[in-house]
Design an enzyme around this catalytic site. Structure first.
Site, PDB file in Angstrom:
ATOM      1  N   ALA A  42       0.869  -1.188   0.000  1.00 17.70           N
ATOM      2  CA  ALA A  42       0.000   0.000   0.000  1.00 17.70           C
ATOM      3  C   ALA A  42       0.904   1.236   0.000  1.00 17.70           C
ATOM      4  CB  ALA A  42      -0.956  -0.011   1.181  1.00 17.70           C
ATOM      5  N   HIS A  44       3.027   4.579  -0.375  1.00 18.54           N
ATOM      6  CA  HIS A  44       2.749   6.010  -0.482  1.00 18.54           C
ATOM      7  C   HIS A  44       4.074   6.737  -0.689  1.00 18.54           C
ATOM      8  CE1 HIS A  44       4.191   6.179   3.646  1.00 18.54           C
ATOM      9  NE2 HIS A  44       3.246   5.344   4.037  1.00 18.54           N
ATOM     10  N   HIS A  47       7.131   5.817   1.459  1.00 21.18           N
ATOM     11  CA  HIS A  47       7.864   4.624   1.043  1.00 21.18           C
ATOM     12  C   HIS A  47       8.770   4.950  -0.147  1.00 21.18           C
ATOM     13  CE1 HIS A  47       4.193   2.426   2.747  1.00 21.18           C
ATOM     14  NE2 HIS A  47       5.194   1.987   3.481  1.00 21.18           N
ATOM     15  N   GLN A  71       3.102  -9.720  13.406  1.00 22.88           N
ATOM     16  CA  GLN A  71       3.188  -8.446  14.126  1.00 22.88           C
ATOM     17  C   GLN A  71       1.819  -7.811  14.357  1.00 22.88           C
ATOM     18  OE1 GLN A  71       5.681  -6.719  10.875  1.00 22.88           O
ATOM     19  NE2 GLN A  71       4.541  -4.842  11.281  1.00 22.88           N
ATOM     20  N   GLU A 160      11.068   7.369  10.236  1.00 21.26           N
ATOM     21  CA  GLU A 160      11.049   7.731  11.649  1.00 21.26           C
ATOM     22  C   GLU A 160       9.643   7.854  12.227  1.00 21.26           C
ATOM     23  OE1 GLU A 160      13.498  11.186  12.170  1.00 21.26           O
ATOM     24  OE2 GLU A 160      15.354  10.014  12.093  1.00 21.26           O
ATOM     25  N   LYS A 161       8.610   7.735  11.398  1.00 22.08           N
ATOM     26  CA  LYS A 161       7.254   7.734  11.958  1.00 22.08           C
ATOM     27  C   LYS A 161       7.123   6.592  12.956  1.00 22.08           C
ATOM     28  CE  LYS A 161       3.690   6.110   9.659  1.00 22.08           C
ATOM     29  NZ  LYS A 161       3.068   5.082  10.543  1.00 22.08           N
ATOM     30  N   ASP A 162       7.703   5.452  12.606  1.00 23.41           N
ATOM     31  CA  ASP A 162       7.752   4.305  13.520  1.00 23.41           C
ATOM     32  C   ASP A 162       9.092   4.349  14.258  1.00 23.41           C
ATOM     33  OD1 ASP A 162       5.239   2.766  12.714  1.00 23.41           O
ATOM     34  OD2 ASP A 162       6.234   3.041  10.792  1.00 23.41           O
ATOM     35  N   MET A 196       2.219  10.344   6.653  1.00 24.30           N
ATOM     36  CA  MET A 196       1.791   9.383   5.640  1.00 24.30           C
ATOM     37  C   MET A 196       1.824   7.973   6.208  1.00 24.30           C
ATOM     38  SD  MET A 196       3.035  10.512   1.888  1.00 24.30           S
ATOM     39  CE  MET A 196       2.292  11.952   1.129  1.00 24.30           C
TER      40      MET A 196
END
Length: 292
Positions: A42, A44, A47, A71, A160-162, A196
């Site tokens: 998926a 965006h 990625h 996970q 870095e969102k995660d 995103m």
């Protein structure tokens, strides 16, 4: 291997690890580098930004698309996770015809034993996401370690969102002596500044518009944190979502960037980061911001 041709652009796609490993052996040299971008599809722009960086910094780039069952602690979330391989391939093809795609089945990865390995991440796994998603980071560690063993990359790129996941992958690499350089990349945001995420595709147009409040609250919290206390900052964030019926705040945490432990007091010589998880109806969104 399957070579998929869109508009005369050839792209190598592998559905099995044996064929991928064999192919990578034919293109590797003693001095060449392989960049790797693991995804769950998926795709965006976030990625694609990771892929662009890998293409720029390495001789070859491998991208994996695999929705990893171990996970997900919520079976419904796993079932609803978007799977858009054909569209993903089109996006990658526009970016470059040199990307090598690995899109395995669950069987190819887990070989009939779809369970997580148990990891010790020195406590990083017990905070934030780990606290609210039991077993999540064992699943992350299992799939990332397996993919590293298959692809044997020089550099691996993570958003870095995660941020907690990024720190955990770095810890896993360190503790298992895996020869890969883990590269953290800035968060890519929509025009509204919503981080995103593949999950954004499940939002309605109105929900997507209103979800811009998440980053707005984070930036205001950062300003409060500069002169106020952690407690005052947390109170502000909790109050910001308290009367908003569209959103449910699952957690807001201010933590030390290196240990991910929540803080009570500020120290000038440490780096702090705010972490947030919010439900928009049943769709769970996360975001983070540096507070320094």
């Amino acid at each position: 291997m399957f070579a998929l041709n869109f508009n005369n652009t050839l792209m190598h796609i592998f559905y099995g690890k044996v064929a991928l490993i064999a192919y990578l052996k034919t293109i590797k040299t003693a001095n060449s580098t392989i960049g790797f971008v693991p995804t769950m599809g998926a795709l965006h722009q976030g990625h694609l930004a990771l892929m662009q960086r890998s293409l720029k910094e390495n001789d070859d780039t491998v991208v994996s698309i695999f929705v990893n069952p171990t996970q997900f602690n919520n079976p419904e979330d796993l079932e609803k996770y978007p799977r858009t391989l054909e569209e993903d391939v089109k996006k990658m093809r526009v970016l470059s015809d040199k990307i090598i795609l690995y899109a395995p089945s669950v069987e190819d990865i887990y070989e009939g034993n779809t369970v997580s390995q148990n990891f010790d991440f020195d406590g990083l796994e017990n905070q934030m996401e780990g606290k609210f998603r039991p077993g999540h980071f064992n699943g992350v560690g299992t799939i990332v370690k397996r993919l590293f063993e298959i692809v044997t990359p020089t550099n691996a790129y993570f958003g870095e969102k995660d941020f907690q996941q990024l720190q955990i992958v770095k810890k896993m690499v360190e503790k298992n002596d895996i020869p890969v350089n883990v590269v953290g990349c800035p968060i890519y945001r929509e025009e509204s500044q919503l981080a995103m995420s593949s999950r954004n595709e499940r939002l309605t147009a109105e929900e997507r518009k209103e979800a811009a409040i998440i980053y707005k609250v984070l930036t205001e919290a950062k300003a409060i944190f500069q002169t106020g206390t952690p407690e005052e900052t947390i109170e502000f964030v909790e109050n910001s979502f308290k009367d908003n019926k569209m959103f449910e705040l699952e957690y807001f945490v201010i933590a030390d960037e290196s240990t991910l432990l929540p803080i009570d007091l500020k120290s000038k010589d440490k780096n702090y980061r705010a972490f947030i998880a919010v439900f928009v109806n049943s769709i769970r969104l996360i975001d983070t911001i540096s507070l320094n």
